[in-house]
Design an enzyme around this catalytic site. Structure first.
Site, mmCIF file in Angstrom:
data_model
loop_
_atom_site.group_PDB
_atom_site.id
_atom_site.type_symbol
_atom_site.label_atom_id
_atom_site.label_comp_id
_atom_site.label_asym_id
_atom_site.label_seq_id
_atom_site.Cartn_x
_atom_site.Cartn_y
_atom_site.Cartn_z
ATOM 1 N N GLU A 90 0.819 -1.210 0.000
ATOM 2 C CA GLU A 90 0.000 0.000 0.000
ATOM 3 C C GLU A 90 0.857 1.266 0.000
ATOM 4 O OE1 GLU A 90 -3.627 0.152 1.866
ATOM 5 O OE2 GLU A 90 -4.035 -1.984 1.696
ATOM 6 N N HIS A 147 -5.101 2.020 0.552
ATOM 7 C CA HIS A 147 -4.444 3.012 -0.291
ATOM 8 C C HIS A 147 -4.340 2.469 -1.705
ATOM 9 C CE1 HIS A 147 -3.338 3.802 3.837
ATOM 10 N NE2 HIS A 147 -3.161 5.057 3.494
ATOM 11 N N LYS A 174 -10.588 4.610 6.683
ATOM 12 C CA LYS A 174 -9.769 5.530 5.885
ATOM 13 C C LYS A 174 -9.482 4.951 4.505
ATOM 14 C CE LYS A 174 -5.042 7.246 5.467
ATOM 15 N NZ LYS A 174 -3.655 6.982 5.882
#
Length: 257
Positions: A90, A147, A174
């Site tokens: 990530e 991510h 997130k």
């Protein structure tokens, strides 16, 4: 209007109420570098300090890592500490197996000095569950993260990933994506809005990375993002804005609302 969000309180900082909180990362490879970076935060508008553990040269020495966490926490002046081991999957520095990853993050959660831990929700399911359980047993908040440096997924996929993080029991969900066009930035922002209004019952942190996505870092609160990452000195991710400049813009937006 969004759904009722249960805020997350860490020390004197409440994520999910009021203006978005500013998180700044420290990325030193040695104790001396970390000390210099933490000292540079003095007097700056930083709500939470993220320690990017994956940059540490002694990453494979867990006792040294937890000792460094104690040293960092003592120098933060009461600011909450978020411990993050970002892996190469990530965009991070660490190449680490699932069991070792879980062992490290659990040790940080159990250190007694870390307030939040990051967990990459797409790691091995058992490893993720072990981290979440260990953190919650110590009243440490969990930030589940994803991510995507390859691009911006479809709106429905972004929402699906955030909902999966919520289902895992993360306290904060997130996601960061990479835009290729202005439309990609709008996709991230609208996915945030949909999640916030229709599904979320806990804080979200979302961002579109790079220069093109800067607007998402400064206006995310309009769409439901409860925190944003700024920088003091060097950026730890593409598109971060200086913390002082970021605070000024966030305050203007908060007053206007």
């Amino acid at each position: 209007m969004g759904r009722i969000i249960t805020p997350v309180r860490v020390k004197d900082v409440t994520i999910g109420e009021g203006a978005p909180k500013i998180i700044v990362s420290v990325t030193g490879r040695t104790p001396d570098e970390l000390r210099t970076q933490v000292d540079a935060l003095s007097g700056r508008p930083v709500d939470i300090v993220e320690w990017r553990v994956d940059f540490l040269a002694a990453l494979d020495d867990t006792p040294a890592v937890t000792d460094q966490a104690r040293t960092l926490a003592a120098r933060l002046g009461g600011r909450p500490l978020l411990a993050t081991c970002r892996t190469s999957h990530e965009g991070g520095e660490a190449t680490i197996e699932d069991d070792a990853y879980a062992d490290l993050v659990v040790a940080l959660a159990e250190s007694g000095v870390v307030d939040l831990v990051d967990v990459e929700y797409r790691r091995d399911e058992r490893a993720v569950e072990r981290i979440v359980a260990a953190a919650h047993a110590r009243n440490v908040a969990v930030v589940a993260s994803n991510h995507d440096f390859d691009g911006t997924p479809a709106k429905e996929e972004i929402v699906s990933r955030l909902r999966a993080m919520q289902a895992l029991g993360a306290d904060i969900c997130k996601i960061a994506v990479m835009p290729r066009t202005p439309a990609d930035v709008l996709t991230l922002l609208d996915a945030t809005r949909i999640m916030h209004e229709s599904h979320a019952d806990r804080p979200l942190i979302t961002m579109s990375m790079g220069g093109l996505g800067v607007i998402s870092r400064i206006a995310g609160q309009v769409f439901g993002s409860a925190a944003t990452f700024g920088m003091v000195g060097a950026a730890s991710a593409p598109g971060q804005v200086d913390a002082s400049e970021l605070r000024a813009v966030l305050d203007v937006l908060e007053r206007s609302r």
